[in-house]
Design a protein around this motif. Structure first.
Motif, mmCIF file in Angstrom:
data_model
loop_
_atom_site.group_PDB
_atom_site.id
_atom_site.type_symbol
_atom_site.label_atom_id
_atom_site.label_comp_id
_atom_site.label_asym_id
_atom_site.label_seq_id
_atom_site.Cartn_x
_atom_site.Cartn_y
_atom_site.Cartn_z
ATOM 1 N N PRO A 101 0.826 -1.214 0.000
ATOM 2 C CA PRO A 101 0.000 0.000 0.000
ATOM 3 C C PRO A 101 0.860 1.264 0.000
ATOM 4 N N GLY A 102 0.475 2.219 -0.832
ATOM 5 C CA GLY A 102 1.209 3.475 -0.905
ATOM 6 C C GLY A 102 2.167 3.562 -2.069
ATOM 7 N N VAL A 103 2.435 2.420 -2.712
ATOM 8 C CA VAL A 103 3.332 2.401 -3.867
ATOM 9 C C VAL A 103 2.521 2.629 -5.143
ATOM 10 N N GLU A 104 2.989 3.509 -5.981
ATOM 11 C CA GLU A 104 2.368 3.724 -7.291
ATOM 12 C C GLU A 104 2.885 2.644 -8.240
ATOM 13 N N ALA A 105 2.043 1.726 -8.630
ATOM 14 C CA ALA A 105 2.462 0.575 -9.431
ATOM 15 C C ALA A 105 2.276 0.840 -10.919
ATOM 16 N N ARG A 106 3.293 0.482 -11.698
ATOM 17 C CA ARG A 106 3.243 0.627 -13.154
ATOM 18 C C ARG A 106 3.711 -0.680 -13.802
ATOM 19 N N ARG A 107 2.994 -1.134 -14.815
ATOM 20 C CA ARG A 107 3.433 -2.320 -15.552
ATOM 21 C C ARG A 107 4.534 -1.925 -16.528
ATOM 22 N N LEU A 108 5.573 -2.752 -16.614
ATOM 23 C CA LEU A 108 6.703 -2.443 -17.491
ATOM 24 C C LEU A 108 7.369 -3.716 -17.982
ATOM 25 N N ASP A 109 7.656 -3.751 -19.273
ATOM 26 C CA ASP A 109 8.459 -4.815 -19.878
ATOM 27 C C ASP A 109 9.851 -4.242 -20.092
ATOM 28 N N VAL A 110 10.820 -4.676 -19.282
ATOM 29 C CA VAL A 110 12.158 -4.074 -19.349
ATOM 30 C C VAL A 110 12.892 -4.422 -20.641
ATOM 31 N N THR A 111 12.388 -5.405 -21.388
ATOM 32 C CA THR A 111 13.042 -5.736 -22.655
ATOM 33 C C THR A 111 12.648 -4.765 -23.768
ATOM 34 N N ASP A 112 11.658 -3.922 -23.500
ATOM 35 C CA ASP A 112 11.191 -2.930 -24.464
ATOM 36 C C ASP A 112 11.864 -1.592 -24.127
ATOM 37 N N ARG A 113 12.939 -1.281 -24.835
ATOM 38 C CA ARG A 113 13.719 -0.093 -24.496
ATOM 39 C C ARG A 113 12.893 1.183 -24.592
ATOM 40 N N ASP A 116 14.107 10.779 -8.847
ATOM 41 C CA ASP A 116 15.435 11.224 -8.399
ATOM 42 C C ASP A 116 16.420 10.067 -8.447
ATOM 43 N N ALA A 117 15.902 8.857 -8.243
ATOM 44 C CA ALA A 117 16.757 7.673 -8.222
ATOM 45 C C ALA A 117 16.006 6.480 -8.798
ATOM 46 N N VAL A 118 16.771 5.549 -9.352
ATOM 47 C CA VAL A 118 16.216 4.309 -9.888
ATOM 48 C C VAL A 118 16.963 3.141 -9.250
ATOM 49 N N VAL A 119 16.207 2.186 -8.748
ATOM 50 C CA VAL A 119 16.769 0.941 -8.236
ATOM 51 C C VAL A 119 16.394 -0.162 -9.216
ATOM 52 N N GLY A 120 17.389 -0.828 -9.782
ATOM 53 C CA GLY A 120 17.143 -1.869 -10.772
ATOM 54 C C GLY A 120 17.302 -3.251 -10.178
ATOM 55 N N THR A 121 16.173 -3.976 -9.990
ATOM 56 C CA THR A 121 16.230 -5.322 -9.406
ATOM 57 C C THR A 121 15.731 -6.435 -10.321
ATOM 58 N N PRO A 122 15.277 -6.158 -11.552
ATOM 59 C CA PRO A 122 14.640 -7.243 -12.319
ATOM 60 C C PRO A 122 15.643 -8.264 -12.858
ATOM 61 N N TYR A 123 15.222 -9.508 -12.890
ATOM 62 C CA TYR A 123 16.007 -10.558 -13.547
ATOM 63 C C TYR A 123 15.071 -11.713 -13.849
ATOM 64 N N ARG A 124 15.488 -12.542 -14.781
ATOM 65 C CA ARG A 124 14.809 -13.807 -15.042
ATOM 66 C C ARG A 124 15.908 -14.806 -15.324
ATOM 67 N N TYR A 125 15.942 -15.887 -14.552
ATOM 68 C CA TYR A 125 17.107 -16.768 -14.511
ATOM 69 C C TYR A 125 17.566 -17.236 -15.892
ATOM 70 N N GLU A 126 16.659 -17.604 -16.753
ATOM 71 C CA GLU A 126 17.047 -18.167 -18.048
ATOM 72 C C GLU A 126 16.700 -17.236 -19.201
ATOM 73 N N ASP A 127 16.695 -15.930 -18.939
ATOM 74 C CA ASP A 127 16.302 -14.974 -19.969
ATOM 75 C C ASP A 127 17.330 -13.844 -20.054
ATOM 76 N N TRP A 128 18.194 -13.921 -21.061
ATOM 77 C CA TRP A 128 19.238 -12.919 -21.249
ATOM 78 C C TRP A 128 18.644 -11.532 -21.471
ATOM 79 N N THR A 129 17.547 -11.463 -22.228
ATOM 80 C CA THR A 129 16.994 -10.156 -22.589
ATOM 81 C C THR A 129 16.500 -9.399 -21.358
ATOM 82 N N VAL A 130 15.962 -10.104 -20.375
ATOM 83 C CA VAL A 130 15.531 -9.441 -19.139
ATOM 84 C C VAL A 130 16.733 -9.057 -18.291
ATOM 85 N N THR A 131 17.618 -10.025 -18.051
ATOM 86 C CA THR A 131 18.718 -9.826 -17.111
ATOM 87 C C THR A 131 19.773 -8.871 -17.633
#
Length: 270
Positions: free
Chosen positions: A39-51, A64-79
Motif C-alpha cells: 500500500p502506498g506504492v504507485e504501481a506501473r506495468r513495465l516490460d524491461v526488454t522494451d527499451r 530522483d533515483a532508480v533501483v534496478g532489481t529485475p532478472y529472469r534466470y534463463e532470460d538474457w533479454t531481461v537480465t
C-alpha cells in the motif's frame, strides 16, 4: 526523494518499496507478471526488454533515483538487455542508479571475492549478470553496482527450495558455498546507497559462509522441520556446471553503511 523501483513485484523489490515508504519517500514500483502488494506504492506495468517503453516510463515518472532489481534466470533479454535499458533511461533524466547484481557471475574458488574483481562466469545466468554490469557501468560510471548473494526472508525462493529439499522434492548441493543475506538488510543497504554518492562495485552480503545443505539445515531448525529427509548431492555428481565456493567479502560495505549485515545463522535463529 522520488524513487523508481524496477522489479518492484519481486521479493527484494517489494522490500525496497516498503522500506522506501518508511523513509517518507515517494515510491513508484514496476511489475510485469506479478503484482506489488505494498500500500502506498504507485504501481506501473513495465516490460524491461522494451527499451522505448522503459525510456517513456522513466521520462514520465522523473525519479530522483532508480533501483534496478529485475532478472529472469534463463532470460538474457531481461537480465542483461533489461539492465542496459534501465541504465540508459535513468541517465537520460539524470537519476541516481543503484543496480543489483549477483555473486553468480563468479566461478568459485577457495578465497573470498573482493568488490572489484572481474567476473568469471561459468553458466548463462552468470554471463548475463556480468553483461548487465558491463552495460550499466559503461552507461553510468557513477552508478552503484551491488553484488549480493542468496536472499532469505519470508517468501524467499531460497527458503522454499530448502523446504522442498527437506520434503524430498528438490536437491541441495553440499559443495556450493554462499553468503546469504536477509532481504530487509539488503533493502536498507540499497536505500542507503540511493542516498549516497558511492560509485562502482560493492559486495553486500552476509558474513556467514554456508553451503546450500547447511542453509537447508538452518531452515529446518528455524521452522521446526525434520532434517532427516533432506536430499543432497554435489555439483560434480549432478553433472551441472555451476559456481561452487563463492564467498563475497563485504568488508567495504560493512565500513561504509550504517545497516548491519546480519549473518544467516542470526537471521534464521529459532
Amino acid at each position: 526523494m522520488r524513487v523508481l523501483v524496477v522489479g518492484g513485484s519481486g521479493l527484494l523489490g517489494r522490500s525496497v518499496c516498503r522500506r522506501g515508504l518508511g523513509l517518507g519517500w515517494s515510491v513508484v514500483g514496476t511489475f510485469y507478471s506479478g503484482e506489488i502488494d505494498v500500500p502506498g506504492v504507485e504501481a506501473r506495468r513495465l516490460d524491461v526488454t522494451d527499451r522505448a517503453a522503459v525510456r517513456a516510463l522513466v521520462a514520465q515518472v522523473r525519479p530522483d533515483a532508480v533501483v534496478g532489481t529485475p532478472y529472469r534466470y534463463e532470460d538474457w533479454t531481461v537480465t542483461a538487455d533489461g539492465a542496459a535499458h534501465v541504465a540508459l533511461a535513468a541517465a537520460e533524466v539524470g537519476a541516481r542508479l543503484v543496480h543489483l547484481s549477483s555473486d553468480a557471475l563468479h566461478a568459485g574458488r577457495p578465497v573470498p571475492y573482493l568488490d572489484d574483481e572481474p567476473p568469471t562466469p561459468v553458466h548463462a545466468y552468470g554471463a548475463a549478470k556480468a553483461a548487465a554490469e558491463t552495460a550499466v557501468r559503461a552507461i553510468d560510471p557513477d552508478a552503484a553496482v551491488v553484488r549480493t548473494s542468496l536472499i532469505v526472508g519470508e517468501g524467499s525462493k531460497q527458503i522454499q527450495l530448502c523446504r522442498d529439499a527437506l520434503a524430498g522434492r528438490a536437491t541441495l548441493f553440499s559443495d556450493e558455498l554462499r553468503c546469504p543475506i536477509d532481504v530487509t538488510d539488503l533493502a536498507d543497504a540499497v536505500l542507503e546507497l540511493v542516498a549516497s554518492a558511492y560509485a562502482g562495485l560493492l559486495n553486500v552480503a552476509g558474513p556467514d559462509a554456508v553451503s546450500r545443505v547447511e542453509l537447508g539445515l538452518l531452515v529446518a531448525e528455524r521452522y521446526g522441520l525434520d532434517p532427516a529427509g533432506l536430499k543432497s548431492t554435489t555439483s560434480a555428481a549432478s553433472g551441472l556446471v555451476r559456481p561452487t565456493d563463492v564467498r563475497l567479502d563485504s568488508t567495504r560495505a560493512a565500513g561504509l553503511l550504517r545497516t548491519r549485515l546480519r549473518g544467516v545463522r542470526e537471521v534464521l535463529a529459532p
